[in-house]
Design a protein around this motif. Sequence first.
Motif, short mmCIF file in Angstrom:
data_model
loop_
_atom_site.label_atom_id
_atom_site.label_comp_id
_atom_site.label_asym_id
_atom_site.label_seq_id
_atom_site.Cartn_x
_atom_site.Cartn_y
_atom_site.Cartn_z
N ASN A 134 0.94 -1.03 -0.02
CA ASN A 134 0.04 0.09 -0.06
C ASN A 134 0.97 1.37 -0.16
N ASP A 135 0.29 2.35 -0.30
CA ASP A 135 0.96 3.59 -0.29
C ASP A 135 1.73 3.78 1.11
N GLY A 136 3.00 4.31 0.94
CA GLY A 136 3.77 4.42 2.11
C GLY A 136 4.31 3.30 2.90
N ALA A 137 4.12 2.12 2.21
CA ALA A 137 4.71 0.94 2.77
C ALA A 137 6.24 0.67 2.40
N VAL A 138 7.10 0.60 3.45
CA VAL A 138 8.57 0.44 3.07
C VAL A 138 9.22 -0.73 3.81
N LEU A 139 9.68 -1.62 2.88
CA LEU A 139 10.47 -2.84 3.61
C LEU A 139 11.88 -2.66 3.61
N SER A 140 12.64 -2.65 4.83
CA SER A 140 14.15 -2.46 4.96
C SER A 140 14.76 -3.68 5.71
N ILE A 141 16.27 -3.70 5.19
CA ILE A 141 16.63 -4.63 5.69
C ILE A 141 17.63 -4.09 6.98
N ASP A 142 17.67 -5.02 8.13
CA ASP A 142 18.09 -4.57 9.39
C ASP A 142 19.86 -4.44 9.06
N THR A 143 20.54 -3.20 9.81
CA THR A 143 21.87 -3.18 9.57
C THR A 143 22.44 -4.59 10.13
N ASN A 144 23.47 -5.29 9.29
CA ASN A 144 24.00 -6.58 9.63
C ASN A 144 25.56 -6.70 9.01
N ASP A 145 26.17 -7.57 9.46
CA ASP A 145 27.56 -7.84 8.80
C ASP A 145 27.59 -9.06 7.88
N LYS A 146 26.64 -9.39 7.10
CA LYS A 146 26.80 -10.59 6.51
C LYS A 146 27.06 -10.30 4.74
N TRP A 147 27.86 -11.31 4.19
CA TRP A 147 28.01 -11.00 2.73
C TRP A 147 26.69 -11.25 1.89
N ASN A 148 25.71 -12.01 2.26
CA ASN A 148 24.64 -12.23 1.60
C ASN A 148 23.44 -11.81 2.26
N TYR A 149 22.24 -11.24 1.43
CA TYR A 149 20.94 -11.11 2.06
C TYR A 149 19.94 -11.09 1.00
N CYS A 150 18.76 -11.16 1.21
CA CYS A 150 17.48 -10.92 0.49
C CYS A 150 16.31 -10.34 1.14
N VAL A 151 16.12 -9.07 0.82
CA VAL A 151 14.98 -8.49 1.74
C VAL A 151 13.83 -9.21 1.35
N ILE A 152 13.61 -9.57 -0.01
CA ILE A 152 12.62 -10.43 -0.34
C ILE A 152 13.06 -11.62 -1.06
N SER A 153 12.82 -13.05 -0.70
CA SER A 153 13.10 -14.10 -1.41
C SER A 153 11.75 -14.98 -1.83
N LEU A 154 12.04 -15.13 -3.04
CA LEU A 154 10.89 -15.93 -3.67
C LEU A 154 11.15 -17.38 -3.65
N ASN A 155 9.95 -18.09 -3.04
CA ASN A 155 10.07 -19.54 -2.84
C ASN A 155 8.87 -20.12 -3.63
N GLY A 156 8.81 -20.15 -4.93
CA GLY A 156 7.68 -20.73 -5.78
C GLY A 156 7.34 -19.85 -7.08
N ASP A 157 6.43 -20.46 -8.13
CA ASP A 157 6.18 -19.81 -9.21
C ASP A 157 4.95 -18.86 -8.79
N ASN A 158 4.65 -18.12 -10.15
CA ASN A 158 3.35 -17.13 -9.91
C ASN A 158 3.40 -16.31 -9.19
N ILE A 159 4.40 -15.36 -9.00
CA ILE A 159 4.48 -14.54 -7.91
C ILE A 159 4.57 -12.90 -8.69
N ILE A 160 3.79 -12.22 -8.10
CA ILE A 160 3.85 -10.64 -8.40
C ILE A 160 4.40 -9.90 -6.85
N ILE A 161 5.28 -8.69 -7.49
CA ILE A 161 5.59 -8.02 -6.27
C ILE A 161 5.61 -6.61 -6.79
#
Length: 464
Positions: A134-161
């Motif tokens: 919705n308007d004004g919705a923001v998804l952020s990753i927390d400060t971390n010390d990792k080499w890798n991350y995914c804020v959103i990860s897909l686990n399947g087919d037929n997906i809209i973001i």
Amino acid sequence: MNHFVYKLSILSIFISTLSCKDDEGVAEDNTSPRVAAKENLDADGLPKKTFDVLLPAFTSNKEYIIDLNQWDIPTNNTNAIKTTANLQAAIDWAHDKGYTKVILPEGQYLVGEDVNEIYQGGIELHDDTEFVFNDGAVLSIDTNDKWNYCVISLNGDNIIIRDGTIKGDRDTHIFTPRASDGKTAHDEGHGICVWNKSNQVLVDNMIIQNVTGDGSLVLDAQDVTFSNNTIYNNRRQGISIVGGTRIEIKNNEIHHINGTSPQFGIDIEGAGRLDEDILIQNNYFHHNKGGDIVNTSGKDVYILDNVMEQGDGNVYVDGPIVSWHRTHNIIARNTITMISGSVNGRLGYIQYSSGGDKGHNRATYVHDNVCNSCGMYMYKSADADVRNNKFLGYFVSFSEFENVILKDNLVTFSEEHPNLRFCWSYRFNDVKGIASGNFLGDQLEEIPLSETTPHTLQCVLDGW
């Protein structure tokens, strides 16, 4: 991701024999067929696109607006552990109940889960899900010390973001040395990860910014569409395609990619995976440090109708469009503007060589592009159809090249670079092919290319 880009001296590459690494692990036919002999061409003389990218499709429109109170989800950008667990629980519940549209209300959502020593987890989406911000919705990753991350990860087919904002932690990230080798690149922090062999994915109208790696990573996926997104200020790439078939990237703005190599707007780099049937069209690229589009491994890659601008204050490392040997590119109707040189000079398009044979898997098509204050160069390869382009203020060059068709192009000089007037308009070193209708300014340029006898300019032999 390893990405080795040749650092070439613009003078030496045209007057000396090059020795560059061949593609590793690629076994292909080394024959050099006539340009277009195997192509089904459209009315403009370009290979017809033979693929369509499938979009997600849903059999129901069951909708769920996440109840923040019921699930006790913080909305003030705090408590990442609680937010991650409770938001994921709500998404999982909605999927189990058969909701196909899940709506995230307005709020600032901080996520991040310690998965292992190198990976920070975010939110996972399941198959058959349309995830709407919705308007004004923001998804952020927390400060971390990792080499890798995914804020959103897909686990399947037929997906809209769609319709939201994703933020990384590049401004606060802790670049802790990796235990295995002490390195601190931390270049795999991504906004959206399209992987696990996900199919039929649409990312639309998203803002993806400030991640330590790529705005989005496509890894072994099919039928993926990016449309109407703004992707910027990410450290490694805007979008990385590392194994993808039927990928469409249209009507996006990708800019200010900078921080750690390769720093391109879009990087097609399969690392042994299949990259095929890719359309990059009507995008606006600017202020990208490495360049705008690089294709190291892709076949049937259509780069059409894009605007690429170096941007004030930006110095390219490699340049706007870069392709490697044994890729297949159709580059047409793009407008490319450079204001200074890269390590390759002011080349709007450069095709790197194989360093070995002069075969190419299929012809490269370069049609109807406008290059402002830049030119193009292809070397130690074969099979190119270059027509109706405008190279304003720079040059066109081929070296150790077979089977080039060069027709109806325009090269002009720039008063800012008078040293390019002599021997630097249409430049050839050991080149076979045909040429006609090419102009240097308002004068027809007679270029004596032959299909049987290599052509080299005397000034090249003289070292100019």
